[in-house]
Scaffold this motif. Structure first.
Motif, PDB file in Angstrom:
ATOM      1  N   PHE A   1      -6.077  -7.682   3.293  1.00 52.49           N
ATOM      2  CA  PHE A   1      -5.435  -6.400   3.053  1.00 52.49           C
ATOM      3  C   PHE A   1      -6.418  -5.263   2.787  1.00 52.49           C
ATOM      4  N   GLY A   2      -7.566  -5.561   2.256  1.00 56.76           N
ATOM      5  CA  GLY A   2      -8.523  -4.517   1.910  1.00 56.76           C
ATOM      6  C   GLY A   2      -8.224  -3.935   0.536  1.00 56.76           C
ATOM      7  N   THR A   3      -9.263  -3.425  -0.116  1.00 53.40           N
ATOM      8  CA  THR A   3      -9.104  -2.926  -1.481  1.00 53.40           C
ATOM      9  C   THR A   3      -8.271  -1.644  -1.518  1.00 53.40           C
ATOM     10  N   LYS A   4      -8.418  -0.792  -0.513  1.00 52.65           N
ATOM     11  CA  LYS A   4      -7.657   0.465  -0.503  1.00 52.65           C
ATOM     12  C   LYS A   4      -6.160   0.190  -0.399  1.00 52.65           C
ATOM     13  N   ARG A   5      -5.791  -0.696   0.488  1.00 59.41           N
ATOM     14  CA  ARG A   5      -4.374  -1.015   0.665  1.00 59.41           C
ATOM     15  C   ARG A   5      -3.801  -1.695  -0.573  1.00 59.41           C
ATOM     16  N   LEU A   6      -4.575  -2.581  -1.195  1.00 52.34           N
ATOM     17  CA  LEU A   6      -4.116  -3.241  -2.419  1.00 52.34           C
ATOM     18  C   LEU A   6      -3.960  -2.215  -3.546  1.00 52.34           C
TER      19      LEU A   6
ATOM     20  N   LYS B   1      -0.336   1.049  -6.915  1.00 51.13           N
ATOM     21  CA  LYS B   1       0.142   2.371  -7.331  1.00 51.13           C
ATOM     22  C   LYS B   1       1.636   2.516  -7.050  1.00 51.13           C
ATOM     23  N   ASP B   2       2.074   2.076  -5.885  1.00 50.44           N
ATOM     24  CA  ASP B   2       3.491   2.154  -5.524  1.00 50.44           C
ATOM     25  C   ASP B   2       4.358   1.303  -6.452  1.00 50.44           C
TER      26      ASP B   2
ATOM     27  N   ASN C   1      -3.181   0.959  -3.144  1.00 50.11           N
ATOM     28  CA  ASN C   1      -1.960   1.709  -2.837  1.00 50.11           C
ATOM     29  C   ASN C   1      -0.705   0.913  -3.194  1.00 50.11           C
ATOM     30  N   ILE C   2      -0.747  -0.382  -2.929  1.00 52.83           N
ATOM     31  CA  ILE C   2       0.391  -1.230  -3.270  1.00 52.83           C
ATOM     32  C   ILE C   2       0.578  -1.255  -4.782  1.00 52.83           C
TER      33      ILE C   2
END
Length: 73
Positions: free
Chosen positions: A20-25, A30-31, A27-28
């Motif tokens: 998933f990558g650190t950026k996507r994780l 945060k959401d 964002n998840i």
């Protein structure tokens, strides 16, 4: 073949980060945090109308008491 050791969990975590990558994780996360805050706020807002109704009833009864006192004078 019981529970997984901490080494297995580290490997699973590394694979998830690679997929998933650190950026996507981030964002998840945060959401999910915003969703939890929204849920808590919604639950708190659900209780407020009852409190407001009680306060308005008290202010209405106080106003009618004041009006009765004025009419008696």
């Amino acid at each position: 073949m019981g529970s997984m050791s901490w080494i297995h969990w580290v490997v699973v975590l590394l694979i998830v980060v690679l997929v998933f990558g650190t950026k996507r994780l981030g964002n998840i996360g945060k959401d999910v945090g915003e969703a939890v805050k929204g849920f808590k706020k919604g639950m708190a807002d659900e209780d407020k109308p009852e409190q407001l109704n009680d306060q308005s009833r008290n202010s209405d009864s106080n106003a009618s008491t004041r009006n009765d006192e004025r009419s008696q004078r």
